[in-house]
Motif scaffolding. Sequence first.
Motif, PDB file in Angstrom:
ATOM      1  N   ALA A  12     136.131  -2.905  17.996  1.00 24.75           N
ATOM      2  CA  ALA A  12     136.849  -2.262  16.893  1.00 24.75           C
ATOM      3  C   ALA A  12     136.603  -3.015  15.586  1.00 24.75           C
ATOM      4  CB  ALA A  12     138.341  -2.202  17.198  1.00 24.75           C
ATOM      5  N   VAL A  17     137.069  -0.125  12.760  1.00 24.71           N
ATOM      6  CA  VAL A  17     138.086   0.844  13.152  1.00 24.71           C
ATOM      7  C   VAL A  17     139.198   0.098  13.890  1.00 24.71           C
ATOM      8  CG1 VAL A  17     136.419   2.740  13.316  1.00 24.71           C
ATOM      9  CG2 VAL A  17     136.955   1.404  15.359  1.00 24.71           C
ATOM     10  N   SER A  18     140.271   0.805  14.182  1.00 20.32           N
ATOM     11  CA  SER A  18     141.365   0.165  14.910  1.00 20.32           C
ATOM     12  C   SER A  18     141.074   0.153  16.413  1.00 20.32           C
ATOM     13  CB  SER A  18     142.681   0.909  14.650  1.00 20.32           C
ATOM     14  OG  SER A  18     142.641   2.185  15.244  1.00 20.32           O
ATOM     15  N   PHE A  21     141.879   3.476  17.834  1.00 21.49           N
ATOM     16  CA  PHE A  21     140.834   4.488  17.698  1.00 21.49           C
ATOM     17  C   PHE A  21     139.940   4.488  18.933  1.00 21.49           C
ATOM     18  CE2 PHE A  21     136.434   5.484  16.756  1.00 21.49           C
ATOM     19  CZ  PHE A  21     136.523   6.747  16.188  1.00 21.49           C
ATOM     20  N   ARG A  24     141.875   5.792  22.032  1.00 21.19           N
ATOM     21  CA  ARG A  24     141.984   7.262  21.988  1.00 21.19           C
ATOM     22  C   ARG A  24     140.640   7.902  22.291  1.00 21.19           C
ATOM     23  NH1 ARG A  24     145.134   6.291  17.389  1.00 21.19           N
ATOM     24  NH2 ARG A  24     143.305   6.702  16.102  1.00 21.19           N
ATOM     25  N   ASP A  25     139.561   7.311  21.760  1.00 19.79           N
ATOM     26  CA  ASP A  25     138.227   7.845  21.993  1.00 19.79           C
ATOM     27  C   ASP A  25     137.887   7.851  23.478  1.00 19.79           C
ATOM     28  OD1 ASP A  25     135.559   8.709  20.867  1.00 19.79           O
ATOM     29  OD2 ASP A  25     134.953   6.904  21.957  1.00 19.79           O
TER      30      ASP A  25
END
Length: 65
Positions: A12, A17-18, A21, A24-25
């Motif tokens: 990340a 990105v977090s 993220f 969730r991906d």
Amino acid sequence: MIQNLLTTSEAANYLGVSKAFLERDRWAGARVPFIKIGSRAVRYRLSDLHDYINKQVRLSTSEIA
């Protein structure tokens, strides 16, 4: 060939990105490839992250992914 494996937090940070993220991906279908080691450990190959970044190149903001 031995490759660098990154944790979710490291990946990340590398992508900017977090951690959420990437979590969730993975849940939604994994656009960012990952490796599952055992029942819980998730790792990302640096080469896969480079490939993901290269696939995100666009020439216009209206271009459909």
